[in-house]
Design a protein around this motif. Structure first.
Motif, PDB file in Angstrom:
ATOM      1  N   SER A  22      -8.864  68.703   3.310  1.00 32.15           N
ATOM      2  CA  SER A  22      -8.894  70.048   3.876  1.00 32.15           C
ATOM      3  C   SER A  22      -7.526  70.673   3.676  1.00 32.15           C
ATOM      4  N   PHE A  23      -7.406  71.937   4.022  1.00 32.81           N
ATOM      5  CA  PHE A  23      -6.137  72.634   3.853  1.00 32.81           C
ATOM      6  C   PHE A  23      -5.759  73.324   5.160  1.00 32.81           C
ATOM      7  N   GLU A  24      -4.492  73.220   5.491  1.00 30.68           N
ATOM      8  CA  GLU A  24      -3.962  73.904   6.672  1.00 30.68           C
ATOM      9  C   GLU A  24      -2.900  74.882   6.195  1.00 30.68           C
ATOM     10  N   VAL A  25      -3.026  76.129   6.603  1.00 33.51           N
ATOM     11  CA  VAL A  25      -2.107  77.161   6.143  1.00 33.51           C
ATOM     12  C   VAL A  25      -1.439  77.839   7.330  1.00 33.51           C
ATOM     13  N   VAL A  26      -0.246  78.311   7.099  1.00 32.73           N
ATOM     14  CA  VAL A  26       0.446  79.165   8.062  1.00 32.73           C
ATOM     15  C   VAL A  26       0.326  80.593   7.565  1.00 32.73           C
ATOM     16  N   VAL A  27      -0.211  81.453   8.408  1.00 28.65           N
ATOM     17  CA  VAL A  27      -0.500  82.833   8.029  1.00 28.65           C
ATOM     18  C   VAL A  27       0.437  83.764   8.779  1.00 28.65           C
ATOM     19  N   GLU A  28       0.960  84.725   8.063  1.00 31.90           N
ATOM     20  CA  GLU A  28       1.779  85.768   8.673  1.00 31.90           C
ATOM     21  C   GLU A  28       1.022  87.086   8.577  1.00 31.90           C
ATOM     22  N   VAL A  29       0.862  87.771   9.716  1.00 32.47           N
ATOM     23  CA  VAL A  29       0.104  89.017   9.771  1.00 32.47           C
ATOM     24  C   VAL A  29       1.014  90.138  10.248  1.00 32.47           C
ATOM     25  N   ASP A  30       1.019  91.201   9.494  1.00 32.74           N
ATOM     26  CA  ASP A  30       1.765  92.385   9.900  1.00 32.74           C
ATOM     27  C   ASP A  30       0.995  93.082  11.009  1.00 32.74           C
ATOM     28  N   THR A  31       1.597  93.194  12.182  1.00 34.45           N
ATOM     29  CA  THR A  31       0.892  93.775  13.337  1.00 34.45           C
ATOM     30  C   THR A  31       1.077  95.279  13.436  1.00 34.45           C
TER      31      THR A  31
ATOM     32  N   MET B 252       5.980  94.079  14.122  1.00 36.58           N
ATOM     33  CA  MET B 252       6.567  92.728  14.149  1.00 36.58           C
ATOM     34  C   MET B 252       5.515  91.724  13.683  1.00 36.58           C
ATOM     35  N   PRO B 253       5.781  91.003  12.583  1.00 35.47           N
ATOM     36  CA  PRO B 253       4.777  90.054  12.080  1.00 35.47           C
ATOM     37  C   PRO B 253       4.538  88.909  13.061  1.00 35.47           C
ATOM     38  N   THR B 254       3.306  88.437  13.100  1.00 44.55           N
ATOM     39  CA  THR B 254       2.959  87.269  13.904  1.00 44.55           C
ATOM     40  C   THR B 254       2.441  86.175  12.979  1.00 44.55           C
ATOM     41  N   GLN B 255       2.574  84.920  13.413  1.00 48.93           N
ATOM     42  CA  GLN B 255       2.135  83.794  12.610  1.00 48.93           C
ATOM     43  C   GLN B 255       1.141  82.941  13.378  1.00 48.93           C
ATOM     44  N   PHE B 256       0.222  82.335  12.641  1.00 50.78           N
ATOM     45  CA  PHE B 256      -0.704  81.387  13.236  1.00 50.78           C
ATOM     46  C   PHE B 256      -1.178  80.434  12.156  1.00 50.78           C
ATOM     47  N   GLN B 257      -1.797  79.331  12.580  1.00 52.78           N
ATOM     48  CA  GLN B 257      -2.303  78.325  11.648  1.00 52.78           C
ATOM     49  C   GLN B 257      -3.809  78.455  11.489  1.00 52.78           C
ATOM     50  N   LEU B 258      -4.269  78.076  10.310  1.00 47.26           N
ATOM     51  CA  LEU B 258      -5.699  78.149  10.007  1.00 47.26           C
ATOM     52  C   LEU B 258      -6.040  76.977   9.108  1.00 47.26           C
ATOM     53  N   ARG B 259      -7.218  76.374   9.337  1.00 42.93           N
ATOM     54  CA  ARG B 259      -7.635  75.231   8.518  1.00 42.93           C
ATOM     55  C   ARG B 259      -8.995  75.507   7.902  1.00 42.93           C
ATOM     56  N   GLY B 260      -9.190  75.043   6.676  1.00 39.46           N
ATOM     57  CA  GLY B 260     -10.455  75.221   5.995  1.00 39.46           C
ATOM     58  C   GLY B 260     -10.621  74.188   4.905  1.00 39.46           C
ATOM     59  N   HIS B 261     -11.813  74.168   4.278  1.00 37.47           N
ATOM     60  CA  HIS B 261     -12.096  73.138   3.278  1.00 37.47           C
ATOM     61  C   HIS B 261     -11.500  73.453   1.920  1.00 37.47           C
ATOM     62  N   SER B 262     -11.109  74.727   1.675  1.00 40.12           N
ATOM     63  CA  SER B 262     -10.500  75.084   0.401  1.00 40.12           C
ATOM     64  C   SER B 262      -9.592  76.286   0.598  1.00 40.12           C
ATOM     65  N   LEU B 263      -8.591  76.397  -0.297  1.00 38.34           N
ATOM     66  CA  LEU B 263      -7.688  77.540  -0.227  1.00 38.34           C
ATOM     67  C   LEU B 263      -8.423  78.834  -0.533  1.00 38.34           C
TER      68      LEU B 263
END
Length: 306
Positions: free
Chosen positions: A48-57, A1-12
């Motif tokens: 900065s950039f904020e992304v939503v990441v989906e990870v296959d668990t 079941m994939p999970t999602q979380f947010q991550l922020r950084g200075h560049s993609l």
């Protein structure tokens, strides 16, 4: 079941690399947003950039990704054939991407890079027979096919290398293509009279659609360097019909191998365009890259190896 979380950084680019190092192919960016803070009317603002990441668990998926990062997986597979799209398909895709952006918004296009890691280009599978289409010349016994620049209208051909070398190689290819080609630059090197694009922008698809309408392939000369706008990770945003690596045979082999390995983290190379073959006593050093040679010093190669 994939999970999602947010991550922020200075560049993609840094976020992509961070995710790749930790999760490999199990992680993908499903949404990205540019954030600007401070400044006055955008002047002096910090970006900065904020992304939503989906990870296959799925544990099996993580295991496979770890093997790829450690380069312990089986031999890499050839890039799957990309279905040819009509002019209307390309234009519709470009229009959908434009329509998806809210007016005045800084929302970045959705990014789903292909994180399959390969360091080598494998020889053509003999079970499929010799390759005799517009992509190359049929090989002799025990040899790889000699790649040729595609002549199909709308095909995207990307040439990657240092400084002005990709552009110089692209110009030489234009001289050998019967119907010519559309030519753009990207990355660190620009040229007067040629349009310049960002590899991960919708402008590439629009240019590809125009090239298709003109009955020509599209060549993009991408010069990479240290600046974020020309990071090799931007190759992950493309699905080119052909990816050519422009290498200088006179350079130290270890230096060339270093940037070629980095490029292969984001896309599978189809061919080498070799420069400086007559400027060194050991031009055959490029054979260690295990990518077939298709262009040598401004002319079509006569063999897939030097």
């Amino acid at each position: 079941m994939p999970t999602q979380f947010q991550l922020r950084g200075h560049s993609l680019e840094s976020l992509r690399w961070q995710l790749f190092e930790k999760y490999g192919a199990a992680a993908r960016i499903v949404r990205a947003e540019r954030i600007q803070t401070g400044g006055l009317f955008g002047i002096g603002a910090t970006t900065s950039f904020e992304v939503v990441v989906e990870v296959d668990t799925d544990p099996a998926s993580h295991t496979a990704s770890g093997e790829k990062r450690g380069l312990r997986s089986a031999a890499p597979t050839r890039r799957a054939a990309i279905p040819r799209r009509s002019l209307s398909d390309l234009l519709a895709e470009a229009d959908r991407a434009d329509d998806a952006r809210p007016s005045g918004s800084d929302v970045v296009m959705e990014i789903k890079p292909d994180f399959d890691v390969v360091l080598r280009k494998i020889a053509a599978d003999e079970a499929h027979g010799p390759d005799t289409d517009s992509q190359g010349v049929a090989p002799g016994h025990g040899e790889m096919a000699i790649p040729r620049p595609s002549t199909m209208p709308g095909d995207l051909i990307v040439l990657v290398g240092l400084r002005d070398q990709p552009l110089n190689t692209a110009w030489s290819m234009l001289g050998h293509l019967q119907n010519g080609a559309e030519l753009l630059t990207a990355g660190d090197y620009r040229s007067n009279g040629l349009s310049h694009v960002f590899l991960d922008s919708i402008e590439v698809k629009k240019a590809q659609a125009m090239a298709l309408g003109d009955g020509k392939p599209l060549l993009i000369a991408f010069s990479f360097g240290q600046r974020g706008s020309s990071n090799l990770s931007m190759l992950a945003s493309l699905r080119p019909k052909q990816l050519w690596l422009v290498v200088d045979a006179a350079h130290k082999p270890e230096d060339t191998q270093s940037w070629v390995r980095r490029a292969c983290r984001y896309s599978v190379p189809d061919a080498l365009a070799v420069l400086g073959a007559t400027d060194t006593a050991t031009p055959e050093s490029v054979n260690a890259l295990k990518v077939p040679v298709g262009w040598v010093d401004g002319r079509p190669a006569t063999s897939s190896e030097l």
